[in-house]
Design a protein around this motif. Structure first.
Motif, PDB file in Angstrom:
ATOM      1  N   ALA A  55      31.496  42.402  43.571  1.00 47.03           N
ATOM      2  CA  ALA A  55      32.778  41.749  43.302  1.00 47.03           C
ATOM      3  C   ALA A  55      32.856  40.336  43.881  1.00 47.03           C
ATOM      4  CB  ALA A  55      33.908  42.604  43.864  1.00 47.03           C
ATOM      5  N   GLU A  58      34.795  37.530  42.221  1.00 47.91           N
ATOM      6  CA  GLU A  58      36.249  37.656  42.108  1.00 47.91           C
ATOM      7  C   GLU A  58      36.975  37.168  43.348  1.00 47.91           C
ATOM      8  OE1 GLU A  58      36.997  41.763  41.117  1.00 47.91           O
ATOM      9  OE2 GLU A  58      35.171  41.828  39.923  1.00 47.91           O
ATOM     10  N   THR A  59      36.247  36.643  44.318  1.00 47.86           N
ATOM     11  CA  THR A  59      36.854  36.274  45.605  1.00 47.86           C
ATOM     12  C   THR A  59      36.946  34.760  45.799  1.00 47.86           C
ATOM     13  OG1 THR A  59      34.735  36.230  46.802  1.00 47.86           O
ATOM     14  CG2 THR A  59      35.849  38.365  46.608  1.00 47.86           C
ATOM     15  N   ALA A 601      39.809  40.496  45.825  1.00 48.51           N
ATOM     16  CA  ALA A 601      39.261  41.212  44.668  1.00 48.51           C
ATOM     17  C   ALA A 601      40.071  42.487  44.452  1.00 48.51           C
ATOM     18  CB  ALA A 601      37.793  41.550  44.901  1.00 48.51           C
TER      19      ALA A 601
END
Length: 880
Positions: A55, A58-59, A601
């Protein structure tokens, strides 16, 4: 594309999280983010990633980024901000001496950042008051390895985990804290079922799913267990007498081991004997240890108790053999190598050795060098509290949350004369206390190197432009060095130049008999540095070595290893009628440190979305604590309110809580407020696994669940907030119910005029309300009850910003399946989906669940939970 060849526009870099040091391939997605996949050619992970690494892309949002320098809350330019930093530090040094200033840095810095910080503080300011949050996770390993080997040397490699016939995991929840190593170990065991795995941990963790034996020893009793093993090694004829010719101290270590009670570890005699028998008859043994060993008032002795057993048997430095510390942060090892600790110099040189000090001072052409070790983390913040440290610079870490006795540390920082914080965001508990905030570049934007737990140096490479006015940490610190008058020493133009200087120094250090040597990488230049592939040190002019010590050569003055006599002692904080429980703290699967990155996220917030306390069912019953209610935990240093999780994963008299939540995400969940500042006397590492606490039910008059498209700002005694796909969610609770829930809800959501649908029953204390816009899109919802709110949370938040379908029901309609709480964060597979696959008969194994639902097929970190669900279903079937 699944082979190791990157796409034309992919960039090879290294993950931002734990010390495994996984390689990733990233590609800008055109929207300010990155697509991320594991690098099949990186030796640490061979393409695997955990849920957090998966992930990473997504950060990267800029919604909370600090994009320009700030002085006293007002944006300014770099020259103004750094001139103020240089002036205030110089003034403090002139008036109060160099030890009146301090740096507190981080294992999330790159090696080049660390090098400049160490050079600035020790070589030019002339104080050793620079320490790092790595003090909180691996300082005891450093101290133990130096006592045994003469240097802080990791003997083995990751491949040893796969080559071993027995892997002993001590105080390490590998499945959740180092998931890719767990995946490698699980794959090796599946390929060679005769391989054995032993987990030594007071708590039954997800890692136990892989174990052939789980030793649930008493908290803090690891020394007793390994002393018992050392006695068994001697009595069972497993000594390697030839190797012991390279070792001092065997007789004293054995005497200390024999002098203690055989059963002091609190384990049944047959279990102790079985463990010792397995260890003795298996030559290829790797002992992996982590925070359960390090975070202890006897952590250094625990490390040496483990090493003693490997030295006595000669099981060290050979394929599939050796003691192996796995580190918590992406560059904890790089920080150790570069002298980021208060009691070290760069390249594993010793600050208290006059020859070493002179070597570094001469190489740097530095005006001065400290004559002794500086303040370790706990002592450093105590000197901040008492006013002896006047100027403090905190870089890329959040000590107001993560330090033990966190409330006192927060107050100490708030009272300091001058505080500088370099970070990505102004929205941390620590950044809010700063006089000067300096915007740093982060993962995906910065260039440099990191070193993982098995000595592999990897590049982090920028894939995105630096946003706003952000700068790399090395550049910020070098500019302050120049402004303080040391222009030549800090005239760095790139991380490649810093790395080259560092590599050259390592060659001089190696000539003194140190282990750390990357002099073979000197002279790479910009192009060579840009192309640097993952490389395990040492890298000498003549090559390197994969493993240390199999040849019996060590780095002590005598060239021999040292076995250290150690005696088991219990944790320093003792339970009492007032504080009858032992608190263990640690990590969870999908979050990282204080969540400044992972909380961005949404998928990583779905599995465990609020702080919790694991309590044994019998303890909970005795205290009147019901499942999913709130519990107040109090220690001599602080108070927390956490969600109760009733489970037999913990033993009676013990509780467990994760360490991730902050004032930004759950103010009453700052668990390190409960942990006292007790440290190991050798390493200075805090004891974070054995605080003592009292428990009581939290007197809640109401519980609530809220969801909103905009960020919530709760104002109640308990709240925990997290990001979801289309907005935010929060768990709430209070001691007094308001007279008008709708008025309070409008204030909570800042929706004074939105249309409201509501149902309320004052007699039962329940209320439900949904706020919608003119197009019937759901803007926010609040559910309230006198008991913990029961509804399908994931279903409700999925409707945010959408045309609402019966939002007050809190449940999916009959034609819409409810996936249930998320188990697999990577692919968003819920509990109900997995349960349906099991109940249908399609899935009787973890692999079959993966085939049916996808759960566990990406990073694999959720496989232990899937195994638990399968076992529970099989028990129900057997009972029927």
């Amino acid at each position: 594309m699944m082979d190791g060849t990157p796409h034309r526009d992919e960039i090879r870099t290294t993950c931002a999280y734990c010390g495994v040091g996984c390689g990733v391939l990233v590609r800008p997605d055109g929207n300010g983010g990155l697509s991320v996949r594991g690098d099949p050619d990186h030796p640490a992970n061979h393409g695997r990633l955990c849920s957090k690494g998966f992930a990473l892309g997504e950060t990267l949002s800029l919604d909370d980024r600090l994009l320009s320098p700030r002085v006293n809350g007002t944006d300014t330019d770099w020259d103004t901000a750094l001139s103020l930093v240089a002036d205030r530090f110089s003034q403090s040094i002139a008036r109060h001496g160099p030890d009146s200033v301090a740096l507190y840095v981080s294992g999330q810095l790159l090696t080049e950042d660390y090098y400049v910080a160490n050079k600035l503080m020790k070589g030019f300011i002339g104080s050793a008051n620079i320490d790092t949050n790595s003090r909180l996770c691996m300082a005891s390993t450093v101290a133990g390895q130096k006592r045994a080997f003469g240097t802080d040397t990791v003997p083995g490699t990751y491949e040893d985990l796969e080559l071993a016939d027995l892997v002993v995991l001590v105080g390490s929840n590998l499945a959740w804290c180092h998931p890719v190593l767990y995946q490698r170990l699980a794959a090796a065991k599946a390929a060679r079922p005769a391989m054995k795995v032993v987990v030594i941990d007071p708590r039954r963790t997800a890692t136990c799913d892989l174990a052939d034996m789980h030793l649930a020893l008493a908290p803090g009793s690891d020394v007793a267990l390994f002393n018992r093993l050392l006695s068994a090694i001697n009595d069972g004829g497993a000594l390697d007498t030839a190797f012991l010719r390279h070792v001092d101290g065997f007789d004293a270590a054995l005497r200390a081991a024999r002098a203690q009670d055989r059963n002091v570890a609190g384990l049944p005699a047959d279990q102790l004997d079985a463990f010792c028998h397995l260890w003795l008859r298996t030559e290829k043994v790797v002992t992996v240890f982590s925070q359960g060993v390090n975070q202890s008032s006897s952590g250094t002795d625990k490390v040496n108790a483990i090493i003693n057993c490997h030295l006595a048997t000669g099981r060290i430095g050979k394929p599939g053999m050796g003691p192996f510390s796995v580190t918590g942060q992406p560059n904890a090892m790089g920080g150790r190598e570069v002298g980021g600790l208060a009691n070290a110099l760069a390249c594993h040189l010793d600050i208290e050795d006059p020859a070493h000090r002179d070597l570094v001072r001469t190489f740097w052409d530095a005006p001065t060098m400290p004559q002794a070790a500086g303040l370790k983390a706990v002592d450093l913040f105590e000197r901040v509290r008492t006013g002896q440290i006047k100027a403090l610079w905190i870089v890329c870490t959040n000590p107001a949350v993560s330090m033990p006795d966190a409330d006192a540390v927060r107050d100490a920082i708030a009272g300091c004369d001058f505080v500088v914080v370099s970070d990505l965001t102004a929205k941390t508990d620590t950044a809010r206390l700063a006089h000067v905030l300096l915007p740093a570049t982060g993962w995906g934007e910065k260039n440099g190197t990191v070193t993982n737990s098995d000595r592999t140096i990897s590049r982090q490479r920028a894939a995105l432009p630096a946003p706003g006015a952000t700068r790399p940490d090395w550049a910020i610190m070098a500019e302050v060095g120049r402004k303080m008058g040391w222009h030549k020493a800090f005239d760095f133009a790139s991380p490649a130049q810093i790395f080259d200087e560092y590599a050259a120094l390592s060659g001089l250090a190696a000539a003194t008999g140190r282990d750390f040597d990357i002099s073979g990488l000197t002279g790479l230049g910009e192009a060579g540095y840009a192309a640097l592939q993952p490389t395990r040190w040492p890298v000498t002019k003549d090559g390197g070595t994969e493993r240390f010590f199999a040849d019996g050569r060590f780095f002590t003055p005598e060239g021999r290893a040292r076995m250290i006599p150690v005696t088991a002692r219990p944790p320093e904080a003792r339970t009492s009628p007032r504080f009858p429980f032992v608190l263990n703290t640690g990590r969870i699967r999908d979050q990282w440190h204080t969540m400044t990155r992972t909380a961005k996220a949404p998928r990583l917030n779905q599995h465990l979305g609020e702080p919790f306390l694991e309590i044994h069912p019998q303890d909970a019953a005795a205290l009147g604590i019901a499942p999913a209610t709130l519990v107040t935990a109090t220690s001599p240093t602080g108070r927390c309110v956490l969600r109760s999780l009733i489970t037999d994963r913990v033993q009676r008299g013990q509780v467990f809580a994760p360490m991730h939540w902050t004032g930004e995400t759950a103010p009453t969940g700052r668990i390190d407020a409960l942990v006292p500042g007790i440290v190991d006397p050798v390493s200075g590492q805090p004891e974070s696994k054995a605080a003592v606490v009292a428990l009581a039910p939290f007197d809640a008059a109401w519980f609530g669940f809220a969801a909103s498209t905009d960020k919530l700002a709760p104002d109640c005694p308990y709240w925990a907030r997290s990001r979801v796909e289309h907005g935010w969610r929060a768990e709430l609770a209070g001691n007094h119910a308001p007279q008008d829930w709708e008025t309070d809800a409008r204030r909570l959501f800042a929706l004074p005029h939105a249309r409201c649908q509501s149902i309320a029953d004052p007699a039962t204390g329940t209320a439900r309300m949904a706020f919608l816009d003119g197009d019937n899109r759901l803007l926010a919802a609040l559910f309230v009850s006198r008991t913990p709110v029961a509804l399908s949370r994931d279903h409700l938040v999925s409707q945010l910003g959408q045309g609402a379908t019966a939002p007050l029901s809190g449940r999916p309609s009959a034609d819409m399946p409810d996936p249930g709480p998320v188990v697999c964060a990577c692919l968003g597979v819920g509990l109900n989906t997995i349960g349906a696959a099991i109940d249908s008969g399609q899935a009787a194994t973890v692999a079959q669940v993966g085939a049916c639902t996808g759960a566990g097929t990406n990073c694999g970190s959720c496989r232990p939970e899937i195994a638990v669900l399968l076992a529970a279903a099989q028990r129900v079937e057997a009972a029927e």
